[in-house]
Design a protein around this motif. Structure first.
Motif, mmCIF file in Angstrom:
data_model
loop_
_atom_site.group_PDB
_atom_site.id
_atom_site.type_symbol
_atom_site.label_atom_id
_atom_site.label_comp_id
_atom_site.label_asym_id
_atom_site.label_seq_id
_atom_site.Cartn_x
_atom_site.Cartn_y
_atom_site.Cartn_z
ATOM 1 N N SER A 177 36.738 0.570 -1.914
ATOM 2 C CA SER A 177 36.970 -0.353 -0.910
ATOM 3 C C SER A 177 36.571 -1.886 -1.361
ATOM 4 O O SER A 177 37.189 -2.646 -0.971
ATOM 5 C CB SER A 177 35.902 -0.011 0.425
ATOM 6 O OG SER A 177 36.030 1.104 1.080
ATOM 7 N N HIS A 232 38.603 -16.185 7.758
ATOM 8 C CA HIS A 232 39.018 -15.374 8.869
ATOM 9 C C HIS A 232 40.186 -15.945 9.615
ATOM 10 O O HIS A 232 41.156 -15.171 10.014
ATOM 11 C CB HIS A 232 37.939 -15.345 9.916
ATOM 12 C CG HIS A 232 36.969 -14.206 9.321
ATOM 13 N ND1 HIS A 232 37.045 -12.649 9.565
ATOM 14 C CD2 HIS A 232 35.868 -14.281 8.467
ATOM 15 C CE1 HIS A 232 36.218 -12.278 9.143
ATOM 16 N NE2 HIS A 232 35.354 -13.144 8.548
ATOM 17 N N ARG A 263 37.466 -14.301 15.202
ATOM 18 C CA ARG A 263 36.655 -13.903 16.235
ATOM 19 C C ARG A 263 35.545 -14.378 16.341
ATOM 20 O O ARG A 263 34.941 -15.049 15.165
ATOM 21 C CB ARG A 263 36.477 -12.348 16.268
ATOM 22 C CG ARG A 263 37.780 -11.486 16.274
ATOM 23 C CD ARG A 263 37.389 -9.991 16.160
ATOM 24 N NE ARG A 263 38.611 -9.216 16.000
ATOM 25 C CZ ARG A 263 38.472 -7.873 15.729
ATOM 26 N NH1 ARG A 263 37.404 -7.485 15.522
ATOM 27 N NH2 ARG A 263 39.443 -7.290 15.355
ATOM 28 N N HIS A 302 32.686 -13.143 14.466
ATOM 29 C CA HIS A 302 32.680 -13.015 12.903
ATOM 30 C C HIS A 302 32.097 -14.502 12.466
ATOM 31 O O HIS A 302 31.218 -14.660 11.741
ATOM 32 C CB HIS A 302 34.023 -13.229 12.628
ATOM 33 C CG HIS A 302 34.464 -11.837 12.297
ATOM 34 N ND1 HIS A 302 36.067 -11.455 12.339
ATOM 35 C CD2 HIS A 302 33.938 -10.455 12.372
ATOM 36 C CE1 HIS A 302 36.142 -10.243 12.433
ATOM 37 N NE2 HIS A 302 34.962 -9.636 12.323
ATOM 38 N N GLU A 316 28.561 -14.665 13.280
ATOM 39 C CA GLU A 316 27.680 -13.980 12.028
ATOM 40 C C GLU A 316 27.215 -15.019 10.884
ATOM 41 O O GLU A 316 26.442 -14.742 10.362
ATOM 42 C CB GLU A 316 28.600 -12.671 11.757
ATOM 43 C CG GLU A 316 27.952 -11.656 10.848
ATOM 44 C CD GLU A 316 28.582 -10.564 10.642
ATOM 45 O OE1 GLU A 316 29.156 -9.803 11.767
ATOM 46 O OE2 GLU A 316 29.111 -10.307 9.666
ATOM 47 N N PHE A 327 28.513 -0.953 5.423
ATOM 48 C CA PHE A 327 29.819 -1.006 4.629
ATOM 49 C C PHE A 327 30.011 0.317 4.004
ATOM 50 O O PHE A 327 31.060 0.672 4.103
ATOM 51 C CB PHE A 327 29.467 -2.126 3.374
ATOM 52 C CG PHE A 327 30.810 -2.370 2.545
ATOM 53 C CD1 PHE A 327 31.737 -2.930 2.972
ATOM 54 C CD2 PHE A 327 31.009 -1.483 1.406
ATOM 55 C CE1 PHE A 327 32.909 -3.102 2.253
ATOM 56 C CE2 PHE A 327 32.063 -1.740 0.761
ATOM 57 C CZ PHE A 327 33.146 -2.480 1.186
ATOM 58 N N SER A 382 33.508 2.243 5.487
ATOM 59 C CA SER A 382 34.356 2.487 4.583
ATOM 60 C C SER A 382 34.819 4.032 4.408
ATOM 61 O O SER A 382 35.835 4.133 4.137
ATOM 62 C CB SER A 382 34.151 1.897 2.965
ATOM 63 O OG SER A 382 32.919 2.712 2.577
ATOM 64 N N ASN A 392 36.688 4.693 7.406
ATOM 65 C CA ASN A 392 37.871 3.919 7.390
ATOM 66 C C ASN A 392 37.913 3.135 8.384
ATOM 67 O O ASN A 392 39.149 2.797 9.107
ATOM 68 C CB ASN A 392 39.069 4.672 7.304
ATOM 69 C CG ASN A 392 40.293 4.203 6.669
ATOM 70 O OD1 ASN A 392 40.224 3.209 5.942
ATOM 71 N ND2 ASN A 392 41.572 4.824 7.026
ATOM 72 N N LEU A 419 36.640 -0.235 8.358
ATOM 73 C CA LEU A 419 36.266 -1.631 7.664
ATOM 74 C C LEU A 419 37.151 -2.822 8.420
ATOM 75 O O LEU A 419 36.463 -3.939 8.358
ATOM 76 C CB LEU A 419 36.567 -1.498 5.971
ATOM 77 C CG LEU A 419 35.310 -1.227 5.307
ATOM 78 C CD1 LEU A 419 35.962 -1.048 3.697
ATOM 79 C CD2 LEU A 419 34.187 -2.062 5.539
ATOM 80 N N HIS A 420 38.116 -2.513 8.696
ATOM 81 C CA HIS A 420 38.993 -3.759 9.412
ATOM 82 C C HIS A 420 38.096 -4.439 10.794
ATOM 83 O O HIS A 420 38.373 -5.441 11.118
ATOM 84 C CB HIS A 420 40.158 -3.219 9.815
ATOM 85 C CG HIS A 420 40.162 -2.193 10.688
ATOM 86 N ND1 HIS A 420 40.141 -0.828 10.229
ATOM 87 C CD2 HIS A 420 40.520 -2.133 11.996
ATOM 88 C CE1 HIS A 420 40.286 -0.142 11.313
ATOM 89 N NE2 HIS A 420 40.564 -0.764 12.382
ATOM 90 N N LEU A 421 37.160 -3.477 11.228
ATOM 91 C CA LEU A 421 36.306 -3.866 12.496
ATOM 92 C C LEU A 421 35.120 -4.622 12.041
ATOM 93 O O LEU A 421 34.661 -5.293 13.045
ATOM 94 C CB LEU A 421 36.132 -2.697 13.028
ATOM 95 C CG LEU A 421 36.952 -1.802 13.673
ATOM 96 C CD1 LEU A 421 36.571 -0.533 14.403
ATOM 97 C CD2 LEU A 421 38.226 -2.599 14.797
ATOM 98 N N ARG A 422 35.046 -4.766 10.726
ATOM 99 C CA ARG A 422 33.719 -5.357 10.247
ATOM 100 C C ARG A 422 34.012 -6.837 9.886
ATOM 101 O O ARG A 422 35.015 -7.450 9.832
ATOM 102 C CB ARG A 422 33.243 -4.766 9.020
ATOM 103 C CG ARG A 422 32.919 -3.535 9.089
ATOM 104 C CD ARG A 422 31.357 -3.505 9.891
ATOM 105 N NE ARG A 422 31.043 -2.139 10.289
ATOM 106 C CZ ARG A 422 31.648 -1.513 11.211
ATOM 107 N NH1 ARG A 422 32.443 -2.149 11.932
ATOM 108 N NH2 ARG A 422 31.163 -0.110 11.629
ATOM 109 N N GLY A 423 32.805 -7.577 9.843
ATOM 110 C CA GLY A 423 32.488 -8.913 9.160
ATOM 111 C C GLY A 423 32.839 -8.769 7.808
ATOM 112 O O GLY A 423 32.954 -7.564 7.112
#
Lengths: 93, 285
Positions: A7, A62, A69, A72, A75, B246, B250, B253, B255-259
């Motif tokens: 990742s 972003h 958002r 974000h 944060e 994280f 991950s 799956n 991760l796209h929702l995270r800061g």
């Protein structure tokens, strides 16, 4: 562990320029901190600038990936300013 | 017990109970961290008795400097130095003089030398020396800086010296809040020496300068250590929360929702390195 490495690798590859920009800012921050070693006021100003840069970097990043958002941005501001205030305990000009 | 484990789990691990976002990284928790940080700064500035605990003062103590210096001498097979009240007084006068006259040097602009302060305090010496330091946060950093400088190190391990005096003073130097450390070495004049020898100018060995003016001499202040611990605990806590969040995100799956965890981790990494620089930010002469 593998999925973390995967990742991270994917994320860095996808936004290489942005992360390079952040790292460049970080390296410049450390260089200036070193340059003005012993000067508390300058050290304080350099930390403020780096926190500001980090918040703006977050907004820029972003915006670029079209994920602006409020949560974000908040944060980045909250983490940046918490660190700034904690560091103030060290170097109060 | 189960409830506690569940709460800790919810606090650190993304789960459907916390909308797949560790509670420790929720905006309300991040706001709480900021509030606590602001309160710590506010309290350290507004409550005078706490200002020495949470800010302003450094963690430099005369006791610690004395112990560290003697540890080095012992390792070198040299006799330990004895603390001398007159040398302490001379060091305090030197630190105060630097702050009053706003200079950072072994010799004052008016020509006053380090040994003038020693003589003024009534100490008759055969050998004398001075180390200076400013703006260090911890006693160990002061000693490390001196030991990394040939001339300062020579003072610390000079076999002729038998006594030492210290001053740690806070004040404003060149417009900056500064902590000055003055270390004065001496060897008392032997009573067997003739009057003529006494009249001769005493030998002044290597000199060094490092720290700021002392507001609270001989008081052990742990303020910077506490501030350092708070910073490191906070950074470790956030790093742990980010890595856990994280990792699980991950795996799921999502991760796209995270800061941007990686950005936060990079930022905290640079800040941690910055703290190390700040710790060693003092200067010696």
């Amino acid at each position: 562990m593998n999925h973390i490495v995967h990742s991270v690798h994917r994320e860095l590859k996808k936004h290489l320029f942005d992360y390079l920009l952040l790292c460049t800012g970080g390296v410049i921050f450390l260089l200036f901190l070193r340059l003005f070693q012993g000067y508390r006021t300058y050290s304080f100003m350099i930390i403020c600038l780096f926190v500001g840069f980090y918040v703006f970097w977050g907004q820029y990043h972003h915006t670029k990936i079209k994920q602006v958002r409020l949560a974000h941005i908040v944060e980045y501001i909250l983490i940046g300013f918490t660190v700034l205030f904690l560091l103030l305990l060290f170097i109060q000009p | 017990m189960n409830l506690l484990v569940k709460k800790i789990h919810r606090f650190f691990i993304p789960h459907e109970d916390n909308s797949y976002h560790a509670q420790s990284l929720h905006t309300n928790m991040l706001s709480t961290y900021l509030f606590v940080a602001v309160m710590l700064v506010f309290v350290s500035k507004s409550v005078p008795s706490l200002s020495s605990v949470l800010g302003v003062a450094t963690d430099i103590s005369i006791q610690k400097l004395f112990i560290l210096t003697n540890e080095i001498r012992t390792r070198q097979g040299l006799p330990q130095l004895q603390e001398n009240a007159q040398l302490d007084e001379a060091a305090r006068k030197k630190a105060s003089h630097m702050l009053q006259k706003d200079y950072w040097s072994h010799f004052a602009p008016d020509g006053t030398s380090p040994w003038d302060f020693i003589k003024q305090s009534g100490y008759q010496y055969e050998f004398a020396g001075e180390n200076l330091a400013k703006n260090f946060l911890f006693s160990s950093n002061v000693i490390d800086a001196w030991m990394n400088s040939t001339t300062h190190k020579e003072n610390i391990i000079r076999k002729e010296y038998t006594q030492v005096g210290y001053a740690v003073v806070n004040g404003v130097l060149n417009g900056e809040e500064t902590t000055l450390v003055v270390q004065m070495f001496g060897t008392p004049l032997s009573p067997s020496l003739s009057q003529e020898q006494k009249a001769q100018k005493p030998k002044v060995l290597g000199q060094t300068q490092t720290v700021p003016q002392i507001q609270k001499q001989q008081v052990v202040v742990n303020g910077k250590r506490l501030a350092y611990d708070i910073n490191m605990i906070f950074i470790a806590f956030i790093v742990l929360a980010l890595v856990l969040d994280f990792s699980v995100a991950s795996k799921l799956n999502i991760l796209h929702l995270r800061g941007k965890h990686i950005a936060h981790l990079l930022f905290l990494g640079f800040i941690s390195l910055g703290i190390l620089f700040i710790l060693k930010q003092g200067a010696i002469l």
